[in-house]
Write a protein that holds these residues in place. Structure first.
Motif, short mmCIF file in Angstrom:
data_model
loop_
_atom_site.label_atom_id
_atom_site.label_comp_id
_atom_site.label_asym_id
_atom_site.label_seq_id
_atom_site.Cartn_x
_atom_site.Cartn_y
_atom_site.Cartn_z
N SER A 146 43.62 -7.15 -55.48
CA SER A 146 42.24 -6.77 -55.20
C SER A 146 41.80 -7.26 -53.82
O SER A 146 40.99 -6.61 -53.15
CB SER A 146 41.30 -7.33 -56.27
OG SER A 146 41.12 -8.73 -56.14
N HIS A 149 33.04 0.88 -46.28
CA HIS A 149 32.48 1.18 -47.61
C HIS A 149 31.49 0.09 -48.01
O HIS A 149 31.67 -1.08 -47.67
CB HIS A 149 33.59 1.28 -48.65
CG HIS A 149 34.45 2.48 -48.49
ND1 HIS A 149 34.48 3.52 -49.38
CD2 HIS A 149 35.35 2.82 -47.52
CE1 HIS A 149 35.35 4.43 -49.00
NE2 HIS A 149 35.89 4.02 -47.86
N SER A 150 30.49 0.50 -48.70
CA SER A 150 29.47 -0.47 -49.15
C SER A 150 29.40 -0.49 -50.68
O SER A 150 30.03 0.31 -51.35
CB SER A 150 28.11 -0.10 -48.58
OG SER A 150 27.74 1.20 -48.97
N ARG A 201 35.33 -3.71 -56.95
CA ARG A 201 35.28 -5.08 -57.46
C ARG A 201 35.25 -5.08 -58.99
O ARG A 201 35.94 -5.87 -59.64
CB ARG A 201 34.06 -5.81 -56.92
CG ARG A 201 34.14 -6.22 -55.46
CD ARG A 201 33.06 -7.23 -55.12
NE ARG A 201 33.05 -7.57 -53.72
CZ ARG A 201 32.21 -7.06 -52.83
NH1 ARG A 201 31.27 -6.20 -53.21
NH2 ARG A 201 32.27 -7.41 -51.56
N GLN A 202 34.41 -4.21 -59.54
CA GLN A 202 34.29 -4.13 -61.00
C GLN A 202 35.59 -3.65 -61.65
O GLN A 202 36.02 -4.19 -62.68
CB GLN A 202 33.14 -3.19 -61.37
CG GLN A 202 31.77 -3.71 -60.96
CD GLN A 202 30.66 -2.74 -61.32
OE1 GLN A 202 30.68 -2.13 -62.39
NE2 GLN A 202 29.70 -2.56 -60.42
N GLU A 238 36.33 -2.66 -46.99
CA GLU A 238 35.38 -3.25 -46.03
C GLU A 238 35.68 -2.77 -44.62
O GLU A 238 34.76 -2.46 -43.84
CB GLU A 238 35.43 -4.78 -46.11
CG GLU A 238 34.83 -5.34 -47.41
CD GLU A 238 35.00 -6.85 -47.50
OE1 GLU A 238 35.88 -7.39 -46.82
OE2 GLU A 238 34.24 -7.47 -48.26
N SER A 246 33.42 2.99 -54.16
CA SER A 246 32.61 2.05 -53.40
C SER A 246 33.18 0.64 -53.53
O SER A 246 33.98 0.35 -54.43
CB SER A 246 31.17 2.06 -53.92
OG SER A 246 31.10 1.47 -55.21
N LEU A 247 32.75 -0.23 -52.64
CA LEU A 247 33.22 -1.61 -52.66
C LEU A 247 32.83 -2.30 -53.96
O LEU A 247 33.65 -2.99 -54.58
CB LEU A 247 32.62 -2.36 -51.45
CG LEU A 247 33.14 -3.77 -51.16
CD1 LEU A 247 34.65 -3.75 -50.92
CD2 LEU A 247 32.41 -4.35 -49.95
N ASP A 248 31.59 -2.09 -54.40
CA ASP A 248 31.13 -2.73 -55.64
C ASP A 248 31.89 -2.18 -56.84
O ASP A 248 32.27 -2.95 -57.75
CB ASP A 248 29.63 -2.50 -55.80
CG ASP A 248 29.07 -3.26 -57.00
OD1 ASP A 248 29.23 -4.49 -57.05
OD2 ASP A 248 28.48 -2.62 -57.89
N GLU A 249 32.13 -0.87 -56.86
CA GLU A 249 32.87 -0.27 -57.97
C GLU A 249 34.29 -0.79 -58.01
O GLU A 249 34.84 -1.07 -59.08
CB GLU A 249 32.87 1.25 -57.81
CG GLU A 249 33.52 1.99 -58.97
CD GLU A 249 33.48 3.49 -58.78
OE1 GLU A 249 33.72 4.21 -59.77
OE2 GLU A 249 33.23 3.96 -57.65
N LEU A 287 40.09 -4.60 -51.44
CA LEU A 287 38.70 -4.80 -51.05
C LEU A 287 38.57 -4.98 -49.53
O LEU A 287 37.61 -4.49 -48.92
CB LEU A 287 38.11 -6.00 -51.79
CG LEU A 287 38.01 -5.85 -53.31
CD1 LEU A 287 37.51 -7.13 -53.95
CD2 LEU A 287 37.12 -4.67 -53.69
#
Length: 223
Positions: free
Chosen positions: A210, A222-223, A83-84, A218, A78-81, A214
């Motif tokens: 990144s 992906h969210s 980023r992390q 997007e 996922s996008l949030d994963e 990312l």
């Protein structure tokens, strides 16, 4: 007294596991794609038990997901994963680069320079698989000789997952020249034993990578 005997390494299981991992991280199998056990057995020439055991190991590495009523599929990120993952990777790779600059032997530093040259050659050859292999070799040298086994272990696991993104977004016309320039700058910092510069360059290299990854996620919705 009877002896229990020597346990031989499970080379077949490891080879199956390595083959499927390689197919995933080089983009042969794409995120979300089903991994049909029968097909894998036929392609690899092994039993279903060997394939299932390998898939369980790759599930533990989060490269494979087992979805009810569908079976094993290549994991998506996922996008949030993402980023992390990249945020943590930037910190850890900066630390690893700093420690490598301080602790690596002259042979280790020469090996890194040789690997950087190999990466430049792979990019000129325009083979995505060769570029991924060359980048893996480059990181392996730095991480194996940074003097911190735990950081090495954590980053190796993260790189397997990040390679899922690299496999689909690595061939970016704008990013590749900049990436090579960053690797060259990192190599120069190692040659000079400049730990501060090495840490900053390595962290910035990840942050820049990144942005591309990312943006790709997007664009794929992906969210």
């Amino acid at each position: 007294m009877a002896k229990i005997g020597i346990i031989q390494p499970d080379t077949l299981r490891q080879k199956v596991e390595d083959a499927v991992r390689h197919a995933i991280t080089t983009g042969l199998y794409l995120p979300g794609e089903r991994l049909v056990e029968r097909v894998l057995c036929e392609e690899l020439g092994v039993s279903r038990a060997s394939v299932r055991e390998a898939l369980r190991k790759l599930e533990a590495e989060k490269l494979v997901e087992i979805i009810p009523h569908k079976g094993p599929v290549v994991a998506t990120i996922s996008l949030d994963e993402a980023r992390q993952l990249y945020a943590l990777r930037a910190i850890l790779e900066g630390f690893a680069a700093r420690e490598f600059a301080l602790k690596a032997s002259e042979n280790d530093i020469a090996d890194f320079a040789k690997a950087a040259k190999g990466l430049r050659q792979a990019v000129r050859g325009k083979s995505r698989e060769d570029v991924l292999k060359a980048k893996t070799n480059l990181y392996d040298i730095m991480l194996a000789n940074c003097g911190n086994a735990l950081v090495h272990e954590i980053l190796r696991g993260m790189h397997s997952r990040i390679n899922i993104l690299r496999a689909t977004s690595l061939v970016d016309a704008d990013r590749l020249p900049k990436s090579l320039a960053e690797i060259n700058a990192l190599n120069t910092a190692f040659q000079k034993r400049d730990a501060d510069a090495a840490q900053e360059i390595a962290s910035e290299h990840v942050r820049n990578a990144s942005v591309v990854a990312l943006r790709y996620l997007e664009e794929q919705g992906h969210s």
